[in-house]
Design an enzyme around this catalytic site. Structure first.
Site, PDB file in Angstrom:
ATOM      1  N   HIS A 315      -4.733  11.671   4.078  1.00  0.00           N
ATOM      2  CA  HIS A 315      -3.719  10.609   4.316  1.00  0.00           C
ATOM      3  C   HIS A 315      -4.403   9.483   5.118  1.00  0.00           C
ATOM      4  O   HIS A 315      -4.922   9.788   6.155  1.00  0.00           O
ATOM      5  CB  HIS A 315      -2.683  11.085   5.349  1.00  0.00           C
ATOM      6  CG  HIS A 315      -1.424  10.321   5.333  1.00  0.00           C
ATOM      7  ND1 HIS A 315      -1.441   8.884   6.013  1.00  0.00           N
ATOM      8  CD2 HIS A 315      -0.133  10.300   4.908  1.00  0.00           C
ATOM      9  CE1 HIS A 315      -0.081   8.289   5.781  1.00  0.00           C
ATOM     10  NE2 HIS A 315       0.832   9.169   5.068  1.00  0.00           N
ATOM     11  N   ARG A 335       3.268   0.916   6.375  1.00  0.00           N
ATOM     12  CA  ARG A 335       2.299  -0.049   5.357  1.00  0.00           C
ATOM     13  C   ARG A 335       3.304  -0.639   4.390  1.00  0.00           C
ATOM     14  O   ARG A 335       3.135  -1.727   3.992  1.00  0.00           O
ATOM     15  CB  ARG A 335       1.353   0.839   4.977  1.00  0.00           C
ATOM     16  CG  ARG A 335       0.123   0.767   5.753  1.00  0.00           C
ATOM     17  CD  ARG A 335      -1.172   1.948   5.273  1.00  0.00           C
ATOM     18  NE  ARG A 335      -0.967   2.851   5.145  1.00  0.00           N
ATOM     19  CZ  ARG A 335      -1.086   3.737   4.280  1.00  0.00           C
ATOM     20  NH1 ARG A 335      -1.483   3.324   3.025  1.00  0.00           N
ATOM     21  NH2 ARG A 335      -0.856   5.106   4.267  1.00  0.00           N
TER      22      ARG A 335
END
Ligand code: MEZ
Length: 552
Positions: A315, A335
């Site tokens: 990740h 994000r």
């Protein structure tokens, strides 16, 4: 050193106005290939080893997994296998896939026993903070979801599994809502959706940044409400088979008193999750302590083929600082809502919503080429400029959308509403696993696998939010198929013949196992001295299936 960090942080703050309107295009397929080949850990040839025995012999995987597959069993060949429990369906694993499979098998009329290594709910399910993908909006469709996922997986996904996933997604979400999962809704009561990396449409259903936890809360309640017997702190240490190699049950170990428990089952469903705690290539992990790849070794010894064991998900945004949070997840939702990735010089260097393998590779590149920021403990990372979210979508958005993240850092005196955080890729997910068909059936009769423990669906890179959907859709399918099989199956022998055979293969190939597995817990949580035996605290719902207590 703190000065260097502070200077770099100042550059992050100063660059905000310029970055605000900057668009960074996604990588073209060629750029993407170049980047991952150069910097993604999956492509580091020297970390890969050839598997020497078993159904995947000749294929390559990372050293940590190769060692696991060539490990020895903890059991002697001649163990007394008189069962204490006899059930239709034994579900191994107390996360989302296990709970879903148990509920579904029970709804089919099967007698189910759920056993789990730690507590019911301790799992990677709760680590999927940012959402569950389902194609439900007007501009979206299962076909679009299919192609997004296929692109994300480098076209290596099993198309049959993927078709089932996307088509049954909306029904899976409906089921969760009926059970009581509180997905976020807008002021008109409609489900809110947002976009994950690599997706062309917003299709993530969210419960702020507690999505996996909220789903697990509801599934766990339902397991208890339906009175499904649960044995906690009872990991499986070996599967059982008959002379034909059909799976016929399992041996568990009570972690409280060390006693072995034999369970006879018509069908076994492995839902033990992933393998982040193997710390592949030395990476920290976002996974829970029990994620030691148990299904891989248990199924492999019994003859089940594995799929895609050469690819893992790092990740992109694991926490790097403070040291106590190293490897902990900083959700992709940040994000998705506008958080920027920024290097030491205050510059963005990648489209934050490119696929995870690409973003992870780009972060590794920045750090490898000297544009990362060093922490006092010697780690390196890039900035995730979280406060950008409040600047872009309004004051208070971070607090409202990311309460878990805010709290996680607040514990260490950091306020992510005000300051950027340092991130680096963390081992998050096993893209591969035990090969299954659309009903979760492995290559071994009677052995089903669901959730992260299974492999093939996600290809070489999973999209955000597809794991939560995977464990519901395939947990349900495995539950139905396992219960169905239990109706048809007959009483079979319980043996460890496959273990004896596997040991023979190890010997024939001159392999000295480097370890005993399943590992159960990583070495660093093992206590030096075993605690004194205590009465078992493991049985949650009284089971009607117990045969007789063992006298030994
Ligand atoms: O699917 C995941 O892994 C997920 C939703 C993680 C996250 O970043 O929140």
């Amino acid at each position: 050193m703190m000065d260097v960090i502070a200077e770099s942080k100042t550059r992050v703050l100063q660059g905000r106005d310029e970055r605000r309107n900057q668009t960074i295009p996604s990588q073209s397929p060629e750029e993407r290939d170049r980047l991952v080949h150069a910097f993604h850990p999956d492509y580091k040839k020297e970390e890969y080893h050839r598997i020497r025995i078993g159904p995947n012999a000749g294929e390559r995987t990372v050293r940590e997994v190769a060692e696991l597959l060539e490990s020895d069993s903890s059991l002697p060949d001649n163990l007394d296998l008189t069962p204490q429990y006899r059930v239709d369906v034994l579900v191994v694993g107390g996360g989302g896939a296990g709970a879903t499979a148990a509920l579904t098998a029970k709804a089919q009329g099967a007698e189910v026993l759920l056993v789990t290594k730690l507590r019911l709910g301790d799992s990677n399910t709760v680590m999927a903070q940012g959402g569950m993908q389902v194609a439900i909006t007007e501009n979206d469709s299962p076909v679009t979801h299919f192609f997004d996922t296929l692109r994300g997986g480098h076209h290596k996904n099993d198309p049959k599994l993927l078709k089932v996933l996307v088509e049954e997604g909306p029904m899976a979400a409906q089921w969760l809502i009926q059970l009581g999962v509180l997905f976020d809704r807008d002021e008109n009561g409609n489900l809110k959706t947002k976009k994950g990396g690599g997706s062309t449409q917003p299709r993530l259903l969210t419960c702020s940044d507690y999505t996996g936890l909220e789903i697990m809360r509801v599934l766990k309640d339902e397991v208890l409400n339906r009175q499904i017997p649960v044995l906690e702190f009872s990991p499986v240490v070996e599967l059982l088979s008959d002379a034909d190699g059909t799976c016929t049950g399992a041996v568990l170990k009570n972690m409280d008193n060390g006693q072995l428990i034999v369970v006879a089952a018509q069908s076994v469903i492995l839902a033990t999750g992933g393998s982040g705690r193997l710390h592949i290539e030395g990476f920290p992990t976002s996974n829970h302590y029990g994620a030691t790849g148990d299904a891989l070794v248990l199924a492999y010894r019994l003859g089940a083929r594995l799929s895609h064991m050469d690819t893992f998900q790092y990740h992109p945004t694991g926490s790097v600082y403070p040291e106590q949070l190293a490897g902990a997840l900083v959700t992709e939702g940040i994000r998705s809502d506008g958080g920027h990735l920024v290097n030491q010089d205050g510059r963005r260097f990648i489209n934050e919503l490119d696929t995870r393998d690409v973003v992870a590779a780009a972060i590794i590149r920045e750090c490898a080429e000297g544009r990362g920021v060093k922490t006092p403990a010697g780690r390196v990372g890039v900035w995730l400029d979280v406060p950008m979210i409040d600047l872009l979508i309004g004051e208070g958005s971070i607090a409202k959308r990311f309460p878990a993240m805010v709290r996680q850092f607040q514990r260490y005196g950091m306020d992510i509403r005000e300051e950027p955080v340092l991130v680096y890729p963390t081992l998050h997910y096993q893209n591969g696993g035990v090969a299954i068909d659309v009903d979760g059936q492995s290559q071994v009769k009677g052995l089903f696998v669901a959730g992260e423990a299974s492999g093939g669906l996600h290809g070489r890179n999973r999209l955000m939010g597809n794991s939560l959907l995977d464990l519901i859709v395939f947990g349900k399918r495995a539950g139905v198929a396992a219960a169905q099989r239990a109706k048809e199956a007959r009483v079979r022998k319980l043996t460890l013949t496959h273990v004896t055979r596997f040991r023979g293969e190890l010997e024939k190939n001159n392999i000295k196992p480097a370890r005993v597995a399943p590992i159960i817990l990583p070495d660093y949580v093992r206590r030096e001295e075993a605690p004194p035996p205590r009465p078992s605290r493991s049985l949650i719902n009284q089971t009607p299936y117990r045969i007789s207590p063992r006298s030994d």
